[in-house]
Design an enzyme around this catalytic site. Structure first.
Site, PDB file in Angstrom:
ATOM      1  N   GLU A  63       0.830  -1.205   0.000  1.00 18.03           N
ATOM      2  CA  GLU A  63       0.000   0.000   0.000  1.00 18.03           C
ATOM      3  C   GLU A  63       0.863   1.253   0.000  1.00 18.03           C
ATOM      4  O   GLU A  63       2.063   1.206   0.244  1.00 18.03           O
ATOM      5  CB  GLU A  63      -0.922   0.004   1.226  1.00 18.03           C
ATOM      6  CG  GLU A  63      -1.938  -1.096   1.211  1.00 18.03           C
ATOM      7  CD  GLU A  63      -2.858  -1.098   2.423  1.00 18.03           C
ATOM      8  OE1 GLU A  63      -3.826  -1.874   2.382  1.00 18.03           O
ATOM      9  OE2 GLU A  63      -2.622  -0.353   3.401  1.00 18.03           O
ATOM     10  N   CYS A  72      -1.747  -5.060  -5.526  1.00 18.37           N
ATOM     11  CA  CYS A  72      -2.310  -6.265  -4.917  1.00 18.37           C
ATOM     12  C   CYS A  72      -1.281  -7.386  -4.913  1.00 18.37           C
ATOM     13  O   CYS A  72      -0.358  -7.408  -5.729  1.00 18.37           O
ATOM     14  CB  CYS A  72      -3.543  -6.723  -5.698  1.00 18.37           C
ATOM     15  SG  CYS A  72      -4.895  -5.544  -5.713  1.00 18.37           S
ATOM     16  N   GLU A  74      -1.661 -10.496  -5.816  1.00 26.20           N
ATOM     17  CA  GLU A  74      -1.717 -11.315  -7.019  1.00 26.20           C
ATOM     18  C   GLU A  74      -0.869 -10.720  -8.132  1.00 26.20           C
ATOM     19  O   GLU A  74      -0.057 -11.415  -8.757  1.00 26.20           O
ATOM     20  CB  GLU A  74      -3.171 -11.458  -7.511  1.00 26.20           C
ATOM     21  CG  GLU A  74      -4.087 -12.130  -6.512  1.00 26.20           C
ATOM     22  CD  GLU A  74      -4.797 -11.162  -5.567  1.00 26.20           C
ATOM     23  OE1 GLU A  74      -4.146 -10.203  -5.069  1.00 26.20           O
ATOM     24  OE2 GLU A  74      -5.994 -11.357  -5.322  1.00 26.20           O
TER      25      GLU A  74
END
Length: 162
Positions: A63, A72, A74
């Site tokens: 973040e 993210c 993934e």
């Protein structure tokens, strides 16, 4: 007017029903949650991709105070794998998450729309399905292809004029 029904199949396993490779992939995703940098949401996500030569590459969500510039888990794992092993197709990805208290989620979470699109691009790029393992302490969802989570998808061919 016509209607179109879209059916998907999600296999539901207990963790002990997974094969050895799947369990290892899930455990790497769980371990990757500890690499999350999530000081704003306190929602730690880990992912692990399995390449066609059985190499595993992890990623964790990252973040930033300017929210749109985070990444993210993934996509972190996929982009790391593609940067290090650009000629290797992705066979599978496992995803796990921890809540604000640091506990693993009881039920599986699914990839966001952006991650679904990136996984779809990997399927298109290498012309193979990516098996998706979504971990929860109670059970693990296994989806055979991202097309089941993104049935009306947008791919490169959609941009070509007909």
């Amino acid at each position: 007017m016509k209607k179109k029904n879209i059916d998907i199949t999600i296999d539901i396993y207990n963790e002990n029903e997974l094969n050895e490779t799947e369990r290892t992939l899930v455990h790497h995703a769980i371990a990757a949650t500890h690499n999350s940098y999530s000081p704003y949401s306190h929602f730690s996500v880990g992912a692990c991709v399995l390449l066609d030569d059985d190499t595993m590459v992890i990623g964790a969500n990252q973040e930033n105070a300017a929210y749109p510039v985070g990444l993210c888990a993934e996509r972190s794992a996929i982009f790391a794998a593609q940067s290090q092993y650009p000629d290797k197709a992705i066979k599978a990805i496992a995803i796990a998450a921890r809540d604000i208290s640091g506990q693993l989620l009881s039920k599986p979470i699914t990839p966001c729309g952006s991650c679904r699109q990136v996984i779809l691009e990997m399927e298109q790029r290498y012309n193979n399905d990516v098996r998706i393992l979504l971990y929860g302490k109670e059970y693990v969802y296994i989806v055979k292809t991202i097309k089941d989570l993104l049935p009306l998808s947008f791919v490169a061919d959609d941009m070509r004029t007909h």
